[in-house]
Design a protein around this motif. Sequence first.
Motif, PDB file in Angstrom:
ATOM      1  N   SER A 151       0.888  -1.310   0.000  1.00 53.16           N
ATOM      2  CA  SER A 151      -0.146  -0.069   0.048  1.00 53.16           C
ATOM      3  C   SER A 151       0.935   1.187  -0.097  1.00 53.16           C
ATOM      4  O   SER A 151       0.538   2.176  -0.591  1.00 53.16           O
ATOM      5  N   SER A 155       0.969   4.271  -2.829  1.00 56.82           N
ATOM      6  CA  SER A 155       0.308   5.502  -2.653  1.00 56.82           C
ATOM      7  C   SER A 155       1.283   6.529  -2.638  1.00 56.82           C
ATOM      8  O   SER A 155       1.126   7.848  -2.512  1.00 56.82           O
ATOM      9  N   LYS A 503      -7.423   8.266  -0.722  1.00 59.03           N
ATOM     10  CA  LYS A 503      -7.035   7.372   0.664  1.00 59.03           C
ATOM     11  C   LYS A 503      -8.451   6.992   1.657  1.00 59.03           C
ATOM     12  O   LYS A 503      -8.774   6.200   2.065  1.00 59.03           O
TER      13      LYS A 503
END
Length: 555
Positions: A151, A155, A503
Amino acid sequence: MKITQSYSPEDRWVDGSTCLETELCLPDNMIRTGTELESLQTGPVLIVPSPKATQETVDEKEALKYVEHKRQLSEPCYYPEAGSQKQQKQTALAEVVSVSTTKGVFHQLLLTSAVLLLAAGCGMPIGYSAVLLPQLYDSNETLAIDIEMGSWIASVHSLATPIGSFASGPIMDRWGRRPAILLAIVPLFGGWVLLATASSHFLLLLGRVVAGISVGLTAAPAQILLAEIAEPRLRGLLIGAPFVSYSLGILLVYALGSQFHWREVAWGGTVLPLLSFVALFFAPESPVWLARNNQPDRAAKALTWLRGCPVQAKQELHQLTERFEQEQQQHNRRPQNFWRSLGELAIVKPLIIINAFHVLQILSGTYLVVFYAVDIISDMGGSDINSIQAAVLTAIVRLAFTFLYCFLLLMMPRRLMVTLSGLGSGLSCVAIAAFMYVRAGEPKTPLDTYVAATLILIYIGANTGFMTMPGIMIGELLPAKIRGQIAGYLFTIFNLLLFGVAKGFPYAKAALKTQGLFLMFGIASFAASLLLFLLLPETKGRSLHDIEDYFRQRN
């Protein structure tokens, strides 16, 4: 074309036979009356065929066409007041007739092509996580990762992009648009090298951060450069073209990832930055920036190359310098405070339009569906979907429609295009929400998968029109004196908003369910269409000076 040894990039693009005193770029069998000074002060000079001419050539037709266009430009625009014969000065934006020669148009396309190489290179890091993560989740991989690390790798690129966007404004205002882009290419190349040679998770993250900063550094200078070098007729197409290349870069990295190891894909990512650096190194600087930074000779050479004719270059340079002098006189030749200038009417209006559209565009799901396409399709039609096939299919659809919208920008008004795009996006979202409500609790069938995929692809196709608008509005609506600096801040705000919404998307999805999300997407799409229909002036074919003057009015 001869490349000369000179102190500036603009000199490399000057033909040996071309200078600022060339006769209107006309062939030898055409002559003119009057002087160039008279042409600038009293209007166009008379162009007549030489007695030696026996037949009209293509060059002669283009020269005569240029004179007619110049005559139209020299006349003020008027419109008859309703119910009266009296002619009043026009307050709406009047369309400008293009006066670039064929060679000038070719040069504008050539410079745009160099930017397109870089745009494709910036698109590749966006899609790289879809290639990298599946291979790193393999336990046999030397740098195998867990879900948490995955993740972060996915991101952190988006989190780093606003850093580059924030820095890009002051850099391009201080050193110019072209040097800012060249500077941005260096970390993009370095980021790919870090990824290709990474021996730890830290270096993988560092490579993603460096590439993300580079993408942020590139976005604003590239859009501003294209807006300032393009003639009004071509500006929409040239500003929109990088989005096609950007989508092509995403598709390219997907295709490479389906065939090669992630390290080999990273090495392949260094090719486009290198090619774009070489191409842009020989390109001219933005004439607007040169004119506003006391470099009239370089500005004249750049405009001569971009417009294909010295006289048109002189006229445009005169307009640029005259406007700059007026701004200097208004502030007693003192540098204007940036934050104080944000209160001016000509700046407040575009900022309201751009930022409001940014919020509605993000809430309409333009990028959220790109990020979570596989999850959304799985929720709608089943989980037996190949993730890489879904990613490639959505990338192909996005590329095809971005290409279509670029040509629509050339042929149809901006407001009409974005209004139809928003209506199509909103209707498809409502259809998806209705489908989800009807099928809620029912067993999923193969037909559900096909219906869901079709509706998603229609939505992506319609909503892609929104993707092209932020760059166009930033390039066209902002005044020249703050265009560079404020553009970087606007891209920063946009990227931060996008990161926050992306998010929070999983939590919103859990609370609203997929059908509720698409209902929100539809409402935001309709609201964005209404906003631009009511507030956005039609800028197709209008000069940047006229657009800036329009926002100064109390309309």
